[in-house]
Scaffold this active site. Structure first.
Site, PDB file in Angstrom:
ATOM      1  N   LYS A   1      -0.438  69.287 -15.891  1.00 44.47           N
ATOM      2  CA  LYS A   1       0.886  69.834 -15.759  1.00 44.47           C
ATOM      3  C   LYS A   1       0.757  70.950 -15.110  1.00 44.47           C
ATOM      4  O   LYS A   1      -1.069  71.362 -14.480  1.00 44.47           O
ATOM      5  CB  LYS A   1       0.989  70.076 -16.737  1.00 44.47           C
ATOM      6  CG  LYS A   1       0.128  70.828 -17.740  1.00 44.47           C
ATOM      7  CD  LYS A   1       0.719  71.052 -19.342  1.00 44.47           C
ATOM      8  CE  LYS A   1       0.864  70.191 -19.799  1.00 44.47           C
ATOM      9  NZ  LYS A   1       2.227  70.208 -20.794  1.00 44.47           N
ATOM     10  N   ARG A   2       1.458  71.537 -14.687  1.00 42.83           N
ATOM     11  CA  ARG A   2       0.981  72.911 -13.801  1.00 42.83           C
ATOM     12  C   ARG A   2       0.057  73.483 -14.212  1.00 42.83           C
ATOM     13  O   ARG A   2       0.150  73.954 -15.754  1.00 42.83           O
ATOM     14  CB  ARG A   2       2.392  74.107 -13.863  1.00 42.83           C
ATOM     15  CG  ARG A   2       3.269  73.121 -12.728  1.00 42.83           C
ATOM     16  CD  ARG A   2       2.751  73.384 -11.103  1.00 42.83           C
ATOM     17  NE  ARG A   2       2.468  74.530 -10.409  1.00 42.83           N
ATOM     18  CZ  ARG A   2       3.281  74.673 -10.117  1.00 42.83           C
ATOM     19  NH1 ARG A   2       3.844  74.883  -9.121  1.00 42.83           N
ATOM     20  NH2 ARG A   2       2.680  76.581  -9.464  1.00 42.83           N
TER      21      ARG A   2
ATOM     22  N   LYS B   1       7.204  61.310 -21.349  1.00 40.77           N
ATOM     23  CA  LYS B   1       5.960  60.325 -20.452  1.00 40.77           C
ATOM     24  C   LYS B   1       4.670  59.723 -21.407  1.00 40.77           C
ATOM     25  O   LYS B   1       5.007  58.453 -21.385  1.00 40.77           O
ATOM     26  CB  LYS B   1       6.439  60.458 -19.421  1.00 40.77           C
ATOM     27  CG  LYS B   1       7.098  61.072 -18.430  1.00 40.77           C
ATOM     28  CD  LYS B   1       6.666  61.459 -16.609  1.00 40.77           C
ATOM     29  CE  LYS B   1       7.861  62.440 -16.389  1.00 40.77           C
ATOM     30  NZ  LYS B   1       7.265  63.252 -15.590  1.00 40.77           N
TER      31      LYS B   1
ATOM     32  N   THR C   1       8.268  67.167 -20.290  1.00 37.49           N
ATOM     33  CA  THR C   1       8.650  65.687 -20.114  1.00 37.49           C
ATOM     34  C   THR C   1       7.727  65.035 -19.649  1.00 37.49           C
ATOM     35  O   THR C   1       7.466  63.976 -20.361  1.00 37.49           O
ATOM     36  CB  THR C   1       9.804  66.190 -19.324  1.00 37.49           C
ATOM     37  OG1 THR C   1       9.361  66.905 -17.942  1.00 37.49           O
ATOM     38  CG2 THR C   1      10.916  66.353 -19.447  1.00 37.49           C
TER      39      THR C   1
ATOM     40  N   LYS D   1       0.352  77.362 -21.133  1.00 45.83           N
ATOM     41  CA  LYS D   1       0.287  76.007 -21.628  1.00 45.83           C
ATOM     42  C   LYS D   1      -1.174  75.895 -21.886  1.00 45.83           C
ATOM     43  O   LYS D   1      -1.178  74.647 -22.292  1.00 45.83           O
ATOM     44  CB  LYS D   1       0.178  75.473 -19.928  1.00 45.83           C
ATOM     45  CG  LYS D   1       2.066  75.214 -19.329  1.00 45.83           C
ATOM     46  CD  LYS D   1       1.944  74.367 -18.381  1.00 45.83           C
ATOM     47  CE  LYS D   1       3.295  74.590 -17.993  1.00 45.83           C
ATOM     48  NZ  LYS D   1       4.205  73.784 -18.379  1.00 45.83           N
TER      49      LYS D   1
ATOM     50  N   HIS E   1      16.197  76.442 -18.419  1.00 46.90           N
ATOM     51  CA  HIS E   1      14.519  75.509 -18.015  1.00 46.90           C
ATOM     52  C   HIS E   1      13.553  77.183 -18.788  1.00 46.90           C
ATOM     53  O   HIS E   1      12.664  76.013 -18.387  1.00 46.90           O
ATOM     54  CB  HIS E   1      14.528  75.592 -16.634  1.00 46.90           C
ATOM     55  CG  HIS E   1      15.659  74.326 -16.873  1.00 46.90           C
ATOM     56  ND1 HIS E   1      14.975  72.772 -17.053  1.00 46.90           N
ATOM     57  CD2 HIS E   1      16.442  74.157 -15.510  1.00 46.90           C
ATOM     58  CE1 HIS E   1      16.227  72.180 -16.020  1.00 46.90           C
ATOM     59  NE2 HIS E   1      16.933  73.144 -15.832  1.00 46.90           N
TER      60      HIS E   1
HETATM   61  C1  26W Z   1       9.981  81.233  -8.685  1.00 50.34           C
HETATM   62  C2  26W Z   1      11.094  81.216 -10.062  1.00 50.34           C
HETATM   63  C3  26W Z   1      11.145  80.198 -10.472  1.00 50.34           C
HETATM   64  C4  26W Z   1      11.354  79.774 -12.001  1.00 50.34           C
HETATM   65  C5  26W Z   1      11.707  78.735 -13.050  1.00 50.34           C
HETATM   66  C6  26W Z   1      10.983  78.911 -10.245  1.00 50.34           C
HETATM   67  C7  26W Z   1      11.060  77.519 -10.794  1.00 50.34           C
HETATM   68  C8  26W Z   1      11.126  77.913 -12.942  1.00 50.34           C
HETATM   69  C9  26W Z   1      11.349  77.217 -13.615  1.00 50.34           C
HETATM   70  C10 26W Z   1      12.306  76.880 -14.645  1.00 50.34           C
HETATM   71  C11 26W Z   1      10.119  76.051 -13.558  1.00 50.34           C
HETATM   72  C12 26W Z   1      10.224  74.895 -14.474  1.00 50.34           C
HETATM   73  O1  26W Z   1      10.296  73.674 -13.804  1.00 50.34           O
HETATM   74  N1  26W Z   1      10.603  74.905 -16.334  1.00 50.34           N
HETATM   75  C13 26W Z   1      10.620  73.707 -17.137  1.00 50.34           C
HETATM   76  O2  26W Z   1      11.629  73.286 -17.258  1.00 50.34           O
HETATM   77  C14 26W Z   1      11.487  71.699 -17.418  1.00 50.34           C
HETATM   78  C15 26W Z   1      12.772  70.680 -17.459  1.00 50.34           C
HETATM   79  O3  26W Z   1      14.131  71.271 -18.011  1.00 50.34           O
HETATM   80  C16 26W Z   1      10.622  71.896 -19.116  1.00 50.34           C
HETATM   81  O4  26W Z   1      10.887  70.534 -19.849  1.00 50.34           O
HETATM   82  C17 26W Z   1       9.706  72.598 -18.769  1.00 50.34           C
HETATM   83  O5  26W Z   1       9.613  73.229 -20.492  1.00 50.34           O
HETATM   84  C18 26W Z   1       9.810  73.993 -18.331  1.00 50.34           C
HETATM   85  O6  26W Z   1       8.970  75.248 -18.013  1.00 50.34           O
END
Ligand code: 26W
Length: 811
Positions: free
Chosen positions: A544-545, A656, A652, A550, A356
């Site tokens: 968003k975050r 929406k 995503t 971003k 991701h």
């Molecule tokens: C703490 C470690 C960690 C690393 C990465 C925790 C969580 C993550 C996730 C991969 C972050 C995340 O939510 N990524 C997002 O995933 C979405 C679903 O595929 C994408 O649409 C986003 O672009 C992506 O940033």
């Protein structure tokens, strides 16, 4: 399909209310009324749930298990009613009892067991699997505290714990009889037994994993799948007691605390990984419990483990559940006596992995010492996997040590989880076309070269049931009136709506619906922020975050610039705009928190400046969450998707927003590229550096933020305003933001993209003046949003990765 009429519903409701609360309805609190409805709906679901499970047993259909550390479900009541097909009946019945269904729905606390995109994707996938009649179940952690609650105080983020279980949770069923034991620490005794090595885990700390099951209701199809979340508890009270009697009271308490810590709280970081032992414990905890329970169920049903990969698929959502690979190996070999070769074939055929993110700082790697100590047997297996893998590499790439050491699963003192996930699975996918190409060409190119057939793309999606039908009822009615209901089951049929993109009457209705949604949001904003916003202004939204990549900062700088233009010329002719932000920063992410403060300070000044005659307003809505997104998105005119090209894997919310008729202002990043391909250049506003330009700058250098800033008077002014006291008497308050842009050379090309962004926004202003043109673009966006339903995504996973679902059933 489930069916009930209004009167029967009313009767059931009153009966349930009495049963639960033992008083008259009039004396009931909102909590009582909500709980009654929730329990009743759960009862309705229960029969279909049992029947679904029975059917899965009988047919032996391939079961999919979606392992994820995060499931960001939001509220469940509204969706359960919608999917059961009884929302209208329920509303009518409650109306007659003088109960407002909306109020009850809003009473429910969001289930916020996720950070953002990845967790919400898991939730949309559950909804789509059930709705497509695919036997797919979630497996995760039942955190006692979800993603923190955000308060904005004096313009800054303050975190408070999210104790979401405070009022109970009507949706979950505790299943103590389905508990599993997960073992940590200790040693491994290796012995030869009958000519075979046997591995016994000794002196370990046992943890009891108790499952809580939540039903996942499919859309009007009688399918109810299961989300199983695990909670950690001490193995038994006796353990405490015996320690106590030995005078080891403190030790017993320590044990209890350390066990309960495992499912205590969700880590609030996305994209930034920290090697905390507790996180590794969480990962092994739910993976081990999940796989043990899957195997137990599999064997109980009389299946042969040699057929495991034909009968079930395990999907890992990012690297967080990668320990599924060595854990499945362990169980097949140590507990079931399988050979390494059989176990390896079955494991890799069973497991598939989604990546991701390409941000280097998000890649999980665990220090070998920590890993070995916490999971001694699992470490031995990972070492063996690595040994065999490197052996293959040595034979293939003779003498290419750099390449081999880069690909190795263990290296530089770490276990590299992405490498383990790629080697130990049969499928690796990215989440949008561009993202997958970057994985293949850059981040994972050595692996792609080695295993070209493992790599594939599955562009993300969102469930149109929650994000359109439920959150935008007026638009849903318009769609039904114009193109019928076929799109509900086949979302790409939304394309039929394109026929109306020049129909003035329909465009007028679209405008009216948007305006109504904006009025509702304006009220919410007034109630929460005390700011009056004009529903006739353009609602320009970035939610968003909060993260540097971003680029909320880019958005903020252009607002500051627009403000300057208005100060210089109060008669400047612009369409009034309301800038809406929402989002949480990771608690330890200083720059992101300062960005929130800057936006709030800019808002404070602008909103109170009489000179600009309310032409622009800036709003920061606190505590962004799924239910808030459902209020914001249908009311949005402009969707800001402005990440640095190459950095956003997919996004995503972009999907929406388009589905709700917003026009996207975007870089060609993540799924924005595919949105552009769907709607065409005329129906989206693209700006900024291209992928190639960004990659070139990163590899060859040549970008100077100073030069870019100095050659643009607007940029000189807005960047100075960050540190000259214009937005805060404390000149140092936003210094970090300034330094990130200028002292550290603007890693994410905010200044570089500024001019092109401002011009994109001027185009927005221009187009919006012709409201028919604008609504026509909105109609095209809605019409082409069907491919971004997670139903399409899940079909692709089912046929392309899991080998499950409808197509397979008919083979
Ligand atoms: C703490 C470690 C960690 C690393 C990465 C925790 C969580 C993550 C996730 C991969 C972050 C995340 O939510 N990524 C997002 O995933 C979405 C679903 O595929 C994408 O649409 C986003 O672009 C992506 O940033």
């Amino acid at each position: 399909m489930f069916n009930i009429d209004k009167d029967a519903f009313k009767k059931d409701y009153l009966k349930k209310f009495l049963e639960l609360h033992g008083k008259e309805l009039e004396k009931g609190t909102q909590q009582n009324k909500y709980e009654t409805l929730g329990s009743l709906v759960r009862d309705y679901v229960a029969k279909a749930w049992i029947d679904t499970n029975k059917r899965y047993n009988q047919t032996g259909e391939k079961q999919v298990y979606y392992f994820s550390m995060e499931f960001l479900l939001g509220r469940l009541l509204g969706d359960a009613l919608l999917n059961l097909g009884i929302r209208d009946v329920c509303k009518e019945a409650l109306d007659e009892l003088n109960i407002d269904l909306r109020e009850l729905e809003e009473f429910e606390h969001d289930q916020g067991l996720g950070n953002g995109g990845l967790g919400r994707l898991a939730a949309c996938f559950l909804d789509s699997m059930a709705s497509l009649n695919i036997p797919g179940h979630g497996c995760g952690i039942r955190y006692k505290y979800g993603f923190f609650e955000q308060k904005i105080m004096n313009g800054a983020q303050v975190e408070a714990p999210d104790y979401w279980l405070k009022e109970g949770n009507v949706w979950e069923m505790k299943k103590p009889d389905k508990s599993e034991i997960v073992k940590f620490g200790g040693d491994v005794r290796v012995e030869a037994v009958n000519g075979r090595l046997s591995f016994t885990h000794i002196n370990y700390e046992p943890v009891l994993a108790i499952p809580y099951d939540t039903p996942v209701v499919g859309y009007k199809n009688d399918v109810v799948n299961t989300l199983r979340l695990w909670s950690a508890e001490p193995v038994s009270n006796e353990f405490d007691f015996s320690s106590f009697s030995r005078g080891d009271f403190l030790k017993a308490i320590e044990y209890k605390n350390s066990v309960e810590a495992i499912s205590h709280v969700l880590y609030p970081d996305d994209t930034f990984y920290e090697g905390k032992i507790l996180r590794l414990k969480q990962q092994y905890f739910f993976v081990s419990a999940g796989i043990q329970s899957i195997l137990r169920y599999f064997k109980d049903n009389g299946h042969n483990l040699m057929n495991l990969d034909d009968m079930l698929a395990i999907h890992i959502n990012d690297t967080h559940p990668t320990l599924a690979i060595p854990e499945l190996m362990r169980l097949l070999m140590d507990e079931e006596g399988m050979s390494w070769e059989d176990a390896w074939r079955i494991t890799t055929n069973t497991v598939s992995y989604t990546n991701h993110t390409i941000l280097a700082e998000a890649l999980e790697k665990w220090p070998v010492d920590m890993f070995k100590k916490l999971l001694p047997r699992i470490y031995m297996i990972v070492e063996e996997i690595n040994k065999r893998f490197c052996q293959d590499l040595w034979n293939k790439y003779i003498g290419q040590w750099d390449k081999i050491s880069k690909m190795s699963i263990i290296g530089d003192g770490y276990v590299r989880m992405a490498n383990l996930a790629i080697v130990g699975s049969h499928s690796v996918n990215g989440v949008a076309k561009l993202h997958t190409e970057i994985l293949k060409k850059q981040e994972m190119k050595e692996f792609y070269y080695l295993y070209p057939r493992k790599f594939n793309n599955k562009t993300n999606g969102i469930t149109h049931r929650r994000w359109l039908i439920k959150s935008n009822p007026e638009l849903t009615s318009l769609l039904k009136d114009t193109i019928g209901e076929g799109w509900i089951k086949h979302p790409t049929d939304l394309e039929n709506f394109a026929r109306f993109s020049k129909d003035k009457l329909v465009l007028g209705k679209l405008a009216e619906i948007k305006n109504n949604n904006k009025k509702s949001l304006a009220k919410i904003i007034y109630d929460s922020n005390g700011i009056k916003v004009d529903p006739n202004s353009i609602f320009d939204v970035q939610v968003k975050r909060i993260h540097a990549y971003k680029r909320q900062t880019l958005n903020c700088l252009r607002i500051m610039d627009l403000y300057n233009r208005l100060i210089d010329n109060p008669d400047l002719d612009i369409v009034p705009r309301t800038f809406i932000f929402a989002g949480k920063a990771a608690p330890g992410y200083y720059l992101a928190k300062k960005t929130i403060e800057l936006i709030n300070a800019v808002g404070e000044k602008i909103n109170n400046d009489k000179r600009i005659k309310d032409k622009i307003k800036v709003v920061y809505m606190e505590n962004y969450r799924v239910s808030q997104a459902e209020d914001i998105i249908p009311a949005t005119d402009v969707s800001e998707q402005i990440s640095t090209t190459t950095k956003e894997a997919s996004g995503t919310s972009n999907m929406k927003f388009m589905m709700n008729g917003a026009i996207t202002v975007a870089t060609l990043d993540g799924a924005n590229v595919e949105i552009r391909d769907e709607v065409g250049d005329d129906n989206i506003i693209i700006f900024g550096l291209t992928e190639r330009e960004v990659l070139n700058y990163y590899s060859k250098g040549g970008y100077s933020a100073w030069e870019t800033c100095n050659s643009d008077s607007r940029l000189r002014r807005v960047t100075q305003d960050i540190i000259n006291g214009y937005y805060s008497p404390d000149k140092d308050r936003f210094k970090t933001v300034f330094e990130h842009l200028l002292t550290y050379n603007d890693e994410f090309f905010v200044l570089k993209d500024f001019d092109s962004y401002v011009r994109a926004q001027d185009r927005v202003d221009n187009i919006y003046r012709d409201i028919d043109k604008w609504q026509s673009m909105a109609a095209i966006n809605i019409a082409h949003s069907g491919v971004f339903s997670s139903d399409r995504t899940i079909q692709e996973y089912a046929t392309g990765i899991w080998g499950s679902g409808y197509l397979y059933k008919n083979l």
